[in-house]
Design a protein around this motif. Structure first.
Motif, mmCIF file in Angstrom:
data_model
loop_
_atom_site.group_PDB
_atom_site.id
_atom_site.type_symbol
_atom_site.label_atom_id
_atom_site.label_comp_id
_atom_site.label_asym_id
_atom_site.label_seq_id
_atom_site.Cartn_x
_atom_site.Cartn_y
_atom_site.Cartn_z
ATOM 1 N N ASN A 126 -3.731 -3.003 -2.445
ATOM 2 C CA ASN A 126 -4.477 -3.563 -1.314
ATOM 3 C C ASN A 126 -4.890 -4.989 -1.683
ATOM 4 O O ASN A 126 -4.726 -5.419 -2.826
ATOM 5 N N MET A 168 -2.758 -3.337 5.280
ATOM 6 C CA MET A 168 -3.159 -2.485 4.155
ATOM 7 C C MET A 168 -4.615 -2.085 4.319
ATOM 8 O O MET A 168 -5.375 -2.788 4.976
ATOM 9 N N ASP A 170 0.803 -1.230 0.000
ATOM 10 C CA ASP A 170 0.000 0.000 0.000
ATOM 11 C C ASP A 170 0.833 1.276 0.000
ATOM 12 O O ASP A 170 0.302 2.342 -0.261
#
Length: 127
Positions: A38, A60, A14
């Protein structure tokens, strides 16, 4: 075509700067590299373009790494895909969850230099 060019690695990270560093490093070694930011993006990407290895962050937004592993179901649906969890967190329950859900390796980001990361990727792909 080299063997590396035939291998596809999905980076699930992320933090855009880290994703870019990993992507550049792996492309220099002639791997085909995909990036997701993600777990939800990673699921779509991994299901449409089955990677040989997934370099997976755990923490994430949208869908974390553990939820990704649960949904992707390596053991049942993707037994040939290697997953290297690459995390900043050294929490035993997360490590245990990652291995239980099919991760091949669990590596702390702070402990792996770029050269070591490449070695981990190469070792995992040849395992």
């Amino acid at each position: 075509m080299s063997v590396k060019q035939e291998k596809t690695i999905l980076i699930v990270e992320d933090e855009p700067e880290l994703a870019e560093i990993y992507q550049t490093l792996l492309k220099q070694e002639e791997y085909t590299v995909l990036v997701a930011h993600n777990g939800k993006e990673a699921l779509k990407t991994a299901q449409s373009k089955e990677p040989d290895l997934i370099l997976l962050d755990l923490r994430m937004p949208v869908m974390d790494g553990v939820a990704f592993l649960e949904e992707y179901n390596i053991k049942e649906n993707h037994p040939d895909v290697k997953v290297v969890v690459f995390s900043n967190y050294d929490m035993q329950d997360e490590i245990d969850d990652a291995y239980r859900l099919g991760a091949h390796r669990y590596v702390l980001k702070a402990w792996a230099s770029p050269k070591e990361l490449l070695q981990i990727v190469e070792d995992s792909l040849s395992a």
